[in-house]
Design a protein around this motif. Structure first.
Motif, PDB file in Angstrom:
ATOM      1  N   ASN A 135       0.855  -1.181   0.000  1.00  0.00           N
ATOM      2  CA  ASN A 135       0.000   0.000   0.000  1.00  0.00           C
ATOM      3  C   ASN A 135       0.893   1.233   0.000  1.00  0.00           C
ATOM      4  O   ASN A 135       1.831   1.324   0.789  1.00  0.00           O
ATOM      5  N   PHE A 136       0.648   2.193  -0.910  1.00  0.00           N
ATOM      6  CA  PHE A 136       1.477   3.399  -0.904  1.00  0.00           C
ATOM      7  C   PHE A 136       0.740   4.586  -1.509  1.00  0.00           C
ATOM      8  O   PHE A 136      -0.239   4.433  -2.244  1.00  0.00           O
ATOM      9  N   ALA A 137       1.228   5.772  -1.163  1.00  0.00           N
ATOM     10  CA  ALA A 137       0.727   7.025  -1.725  1.00  0.00           C
ATOM     11  C   ALA A 137       1.890   7.750  -2.376  1.00  0.00           C
ATOM     12  O   ALA A 137       3.036   7.650  -1.928  1.00  0.00           O
ATOM     13  N   ILE A 138       1.604   8.468  -3.460  1.00  0.00           N
ATOM     14  CA  ILE A 138       2.629   9.237  -4.165  1.00  0.00           C
ATOM     15  C   ILE A 138       2.511  10.701  -3.761  1.00  0.00           C
ATOM     16  O   ILE A 138       1.420  11.268  -3.776  1.00  0.00           O
ATOM     17  N   ILE A 139       3.649  11.322  -3.406  1.00  0.00           N
ATOM     18  CA  ILE A 139       3.673  12.748  -3.097  1.00  0.00           C
ATOM     19  C   ILE A 139       4.659  13.423  -4.041  1.00  0.00           C
ATOM     20  O   ILE A 139       5.715  12.881  -4.340  1.00  0.00           O
ATOM     21  N   SER A 155       2.918  -9.356  -9.706  1.00  0.00           N
ATOM     22  CA  SER A 155       3.890 -10.268  -9.117  1.00  0.00           C
ATOM     23  C   SER A 155       3.350 -10.937  -7.848  1.00  0.00           C
ATOM     24  O   SER A 155       4.013 -10.959  -6.814  1.00  0.00           O
ATOM     25  N   ALA A 156       2.123 -11.465  -7.960  1.00  0.00           N
ATOM     26  CA  ALA A 156       1.455 -12.187  -6.868  1.00  0.00           C
ATOM     27  C   ALA A 156       1.132 -11.300  -5.670  1.00  0.00           C
ATOM     28  O   ALA A 156       0.793 -11.795  -4.597  1.00  0.00           O
ATOM     29  N   CYS A 157       1.245  -9.991  -5.828  1.00  0.00           N
ATOM     30  CA  CYS A 157       0.899  -9.050  -4.752  1.00  0.00           C
ATOM     31  C   CYS A 157      -0.278  -8.177  -5.188  1.00  0.00           C
ATOM     32  O   CYS A 157      -0.460  -7.919  -6.374  1.00  0.00           O
ATOM     33  N   GLN A 158      -1.065  -7.762  -4.221  1.00  0.00           N
ATOM     34  CA  GLN A 158      -2.117  -6.782  -4.500  1.00  0.00           C
ATOM     35  C   GLN A 158      -1.613  -5.414  -4.069  1.00  0.00           C
ATOM     36  O   GLN A 158      -1.300  -5.192  -2.903  1.00  0.00           O
ATOM     37  N   ILE A 159      -1.521  -4.506  -5.028  1.00  0.00           N
ATOM     38  CA  ILE A 159      -1.002  -3.166  -4.777  1.00  0.00           C
ATOM     39  C   ILE A 159      -2.172  -2.202  -4.640  1.00  0.00           C
ATOM     40  O   ILE A 159      -3.036  -2.119  -5.527  1.00  0.00           O
ATOM     41  N   ASN A 160      -2.204  -1.484  -3.537  1.00  0.00           N
ATOM     42  CA  ASN A 160      -3.210  -0.442  -3.326  1.00  0.00           C
ATOM     43  C   ASN A 160      -2.518   0.912  -3.422  1.00  0.00           C
ATOM     44  O   ASN A 160      -1.681   1.248  -2.588  1.00  0.00           O
ATOM     45  N   LEU A 161      -2.846   1.657  -4.461  1.00  0.00           N
ATOM     46  CA  LEU A 161      -2.192   2.933  -4.736  1.00  0.00           C
ATOM     47  C   LEU A 161      -3.154   4.067  -4.378  1.00  0.00           C
ATOM     48  O   LEU A 161      -4.258   4.156  -4.921  1.00  0.00           O
ATOM     49  N   LEU A 162      -2.728   4.917  -3.465  1.00  0.00           N
ATOM     50  CA  LEU A 162      -3.536   6.056  -3.033  1.00  0.00           C
ATOM     51  C   LEU A 162      -3.021   7.303  -3.744  1.00  0.00           C
ATOM     52  O   LEU A 162      -1.890   7.721  -3.516  1.00  0.00           O
ATOM     53  N   ASP A 163      -3.835   7.856  -4.608  1.00  0.00           N
ATOM     54  CA  ASP A 163      -3.428   9.029  -5.378  1.00  0.00           C
ATOM     55  C   ASP A 163      -3.749  10.282  -4.569  1.00  0.00           C
ATOM     56  O   ASP A 163      -4.913  10.550  -4.271  1.00  0.00           O
ATOM     57  N   THR A 164      -2.724  11.027  -4.187  1.00  0.00           N
ATOM     58  CA  THR A 164      -2.923  12.204  -3.345  1.00  0.00           C
ATOM     59  C   THR A 164      -3.045  13.463  -4.186  1.00  0.00           C
ATOM     60  O   THR A 164      -2.603  13.501  -5.333  1.00  0.00           O
ATOM     61  N   PRO A 165      -3.636  14.526  -3.639  1.00  0.00           N
ATOM     62  CA  PRO A 165      -3.695  15.798  -4.376  1.00  0.00           C
ATOM     63  C   PRO A 165      -2.291  16.290  -4.704  1.00  0.00           C
ATOM     64  O   PRO A 165      -1.382  16.213  -3.873  1.00  0.00           O
ATOM     65  N   GLN A 177       0.018  21.748  -2.755  1.00  0.00           N
ATOM     66  CA  GLN A 177       0.188  21.955  -1.305  1.00  0.00           C
ATOM     67  C   GLN A 177      -1.043  22.587  -0.660  1.00  0.00           C
ATOM     68  O   GLN A 177      -1.237  22.484   0.555  1.00  0.00           O
ATOM     69  N   ASP A 178      -1.909  23.233  -1.452  1.00  0.00           N
ATOM     70  CA  ASP A 178      -3.129  23.784  -0.886  1.00  0.00           C
ATOM     71  C   ASP A 178      -4.019  22.692  -0.305  1.00  0.00           C
ATOM     72  O   ASP A 178      -4.910  22.974   0.494  1.00  0.00           O
ATOM     73  N   PHE A 179      -3.769  21.447  -0.716  1.00  0.00           N
ATOM     74  CA  PHE A 179      -4.560  20.327  -0.229  1.00  0.00           C
ATOM     75  C   PHE A 179      -3.725  19.414   0.665  1.00  0.00           C
ATOM     76  O   PHE A 179      -3.948  18.218   0.722  1.00  0.00           O
ATOM     77  N   SER A 180      -2.768  20.010   1.380  1.00  0.00           N
ATOM     78  CA  SER A 180      -1.875  19.206   2.216  1.00  0.00           C
ATOM     79  C   SER A 180      -2.635  18.517   3.348  1.00  0.00           C
ATOM     80  O   SER A 180      -2.243  17.433   3.800  1.00  0.00           O
ATOM     81  N   GLU A 181      -3.722  19.115   3.810  1.00  0.00           N
ATOM     82  CA  GLU A 181      -4.501  18.463   4.866  1.00  0.00           C
ATOM     83  C   GLU A 181      -5.182  17.211   4.333  1.00  0.00           C
ATOM     84  O   GLU A 181      -5.263  16.185   5.012  1.00  0.00           O
ATOM     85  N   ASP A 182      -5.670  17.290   3.091  1.00  0.00           N
ATOM     86  CA  ASP A 182      -6.241  16.120   2.445  1.00  0.00           C
ATOM     87  C   ASP A 182      -5.170  15.053   2.257  1.00  0.00           C
ATOM     88  O   ASP A 182      -5.418  13.853   2.414  1.00  0.00           O
ATOM     89  N   THR A 183      -3.947  15.488   1.928  1.00  0.00           N
ATOM     90  CA  THR A 183      -2.837  14.555   1.786  1.00  0.00           C
ATOM     91  C   THR A 183      -2.537  13.874   3.118  1.00  0.00           C
ATOM     92  O   THR A 183      -2.282  12.663   3.176  1.00  0.00           O
ATOM     93  N   TYR A 184      -2.566  14.629   4.212  1.00  0.00           N
ATOM     94  CA  TYR A 184      -2.311  14.061   5.540  1.00  0.00           C
ATOM     95  C   TYR A 184      -3.321  12.954   5.833  1.00  0.00           C
ATOM     96  O   TYR A 184      -2.970  11.880   6.324  1.00  0.00           O
TER      97      TYR A 184
END
Length: 554
Positions: A42-46, A107-117, A120-127
């Motif tokens: 599980n990961f998010a991109i910033i 590769s036999a894994c389930q990847i959960n990708l969280l797309d962040t805003p 920086q105006d949406f940094s609270e949403d990113t948090y």
């Protein structure tokens, strides 16, 4: 008598067989739970806007087979829009201004990708989004290095103590020397880097990547078909010499990556490549699967923790999103599964309110496309149609699956811009509906005047773009034209002692008192000098002024 004995013996045998079957099923369930959790990532991109976040996202989805053709970000290049950007304004501007969740197998894994805003105006949403993530991927533009909004979002990721993976993008364009970016990361963030691969050249002289683990070079362009060819005949002499010097210098950073240091967030594995040309993305994904943090334990309010593999189902509501389906004007609650097994139709209790809710139509979100989810495990993100039962930060607990518990709530931070939002008198009804629907998402905070005759809401935001998004969506989704009257305040502080403390302090200068969505007192200040002055004058009377607030327990 003998017949009764036989019946009793049969009943005992049947009960013993049923108990044995239940025990075997419990073992099988536990084995399945352990297996499914172990294969979750599980990961998010910033990143800073225009660093290539949406492009990288879609190339990752391509590898997972989740999409078969990547949408171009810029409208001038293609009539398509990026798959991960669902809001019309995102498609027009080519930036991500909402959070979405996407899932794919690789590769036999389930990847959960969280797309962040991507702003920086949406940094609270990113948090809030990072509250649901186990890892963060920091995307850096190779030509620009660490940029303003990257700094802001990195600090948000640091607050969550997440492992951070770095991908230096756009090597097919003229770029900074890799050592310059390493120095920036260490100087600005105190973050040690471990380059997993290393670029040879950049821009029109970018020829490939040196893979440190295998001591081999992956060529950017295939120039010779078949057979073995010496690198010296494929790479210009000056680039080859520079590459050899760089490789020697890299030994100073160590020859092996410490997985434990990565998980502690002390070292960031660094990768180079070009997402647009799909070069370097696959090595990154393969390495990420091996080194990323798996779903782990979650701390509760009491200080205890629950493991991802615990049989009790728990989940965290980290985001609300209105009107993802324009046909139904619904509101979706995004839930991160924290432990146990989620099953369609299960009953859960909302820890904050005690309300029992049946999760009859859980959905897997892919931008604005949805599919019904039958089950889920720790690390998964599930969309629930929100019947008004959920708020951001709510803990969901499976009914009858174990003791009641709650995760720490997600805080609301001090905004920096304040403005009254108004509408024409004949649009009051859809205006109020829009305020309730959009501001309930938490991307923009809403405050109210203490004057009962002033009913216009006060929009409180981190940046101007948040205002533009709300006004755009009020028009596009509710048909309401709105106007903003800016206020001259830049700081908000919550009075933890409540209205009793405000009344005890008496008349307050250089500030105004307003109330938040829960009716609690909030003081607005024009600058830090005014805040410090008031705090010094009224400390014993007013009490603590907090830069953030937590939702109250009901």
């Amino acid at each position: 008598m003998q017949q009764n004995s036989r019946a009793e013996a049969g009943a005992i045998a049947y009960a013993a067989a049923a108990a044995a079957q239940a025990e075997r099923q419990a073992v099988l369930n536990l084995q399945q739970l352990l297996h499914e959790v172990a294969r979750r990532r599980n990961f998010a991109i910033i990143s800073h806007p225009d660093a290539g976040k949406t492009t990288l996202t879609e190339k990752l989805l391509l590898y997972g087979g989740a999409i078969h053709e990547a949408g171009e970000v810029k409208a001038r290049r293609s009539a398509k829009s990026a798959t991960s950007d669902w809001m019309e304004l995102e498609k027009q501007r080519g930036i991500s201004i909402s959070s979405t969740a996407m899932t794919f197998e690789y590769s036999a894994c389930q990847i959960n990708l969280l797309d962040t805003p991507g702003h920086q105006d949406f940094s609270e949403d990113t948090y809030r989004t990072l509250a649901a993530a186990d890892n963060a991927v920091m995307l850096v533009d190779g030509a620009k290095g660490i940029e303003t909004q990257t700094r802001k979002l990195f600090e948000v990721a640091r607050m969550r103590s997440l492992p951070i993976f770095t991908f230096v993008n756009k090597l097919d364009r003229p770029s900074l020397n890799g050592f310059e970016i390493i120095e920036q990361l260490e100087r600005e963030f105190g973050l040690q880097s471990f380059p997993v691969n290393w670029p040879i050249g950049s821009g029109d002289r970018f020829v490939g990547l040196f893979q440190r683990a295998t001591n081999k070079v992956t060529l950017y362009q295939r120039t010779v078909e078949g057979g073995r060819t010496k690198l010296d005949t494929l790479i210009d002499a000056d680039l080859m010499e520079q590459a050899r010097e760089d490789v020697e210098l890299l030994q100073v950073l160590g020859e092996e990556l410490d997985p434990a240091a990565v998980l502690r967030g002390e070292v960031t594995p660094m990768f180079f490549g070009s997402a647009m040309t799909n070069f370097g993305v696959e090595p990154f994904l393969n390495h990420f699967i091996d080194f990323a943090a798996r779903p782990g334990k979650h701390e509760t309010k009491t200080g205890a923790s629950i493991a991802a593999t615990a049989p009790q189902f728990t989940g965290l509501v980290f985001k609300l999103q209105a009107n993802m389906d324009a046909r139904h004007r619904d509101k979706v609650a995004f839930v991160r599964v924290c432990s146990g097994k989620f099953e369609k139709g299960m009953k859960v209790k909302v820890a904050r309110t005690g309300r029992v809710v049946t999760l009859a139509a859980p959905q897997k979100m892919f931008a604005n496309d949805r599919t019904i989810v039958q089950e889920g495990y720790a690390g998964d993100v599930i969309g629930l149609t929100n019947p008004g039962a959920f708020a951001i930060g709510d803990t969901l607990v499976g009914l009858g699956s174990g003791p009641m518990l709650a995760f720490p709530p997600i805080p609301t931070f001090s905004p920096e811009l304040f403005a009254y939002m108004r509408c024409p008198p004949n649009q009051k009804k859809p205006f109020l509906k829009g305020i309730e629907g959009l501001l309930g998402e938490g991307a923009v905070q809403v405050l109210y005047s203490t004057d009962e005759y002033v009913t216009d809401p006060i929009l409180a935001a981190v940046g101007q773009l948040q205002y533009e998004v709300v006004q755009y969506r009020m028009q596009a989704e509710y048909g309401v034209e709105t106007s903003l009257e800016p206020m001259t305040y830049t700081i908000a502080r919550w009075v933890t002692g409540g209205w009793a403390a405000v009344e005890k302090a008496g008349r307050l200068f250089n500030t105004i008192a307003v109330k938040d969505a829960y009716g609690r007192p909030v003081l607005l200040f024009r600058n830090k000098f005014a805040l410090d002055q008031l705090a010094a004058e009224t400390k014993t009377l007013l009490g603590h002024l907090s830069p953030f607030a937590l939702p109250p327990d009901v």
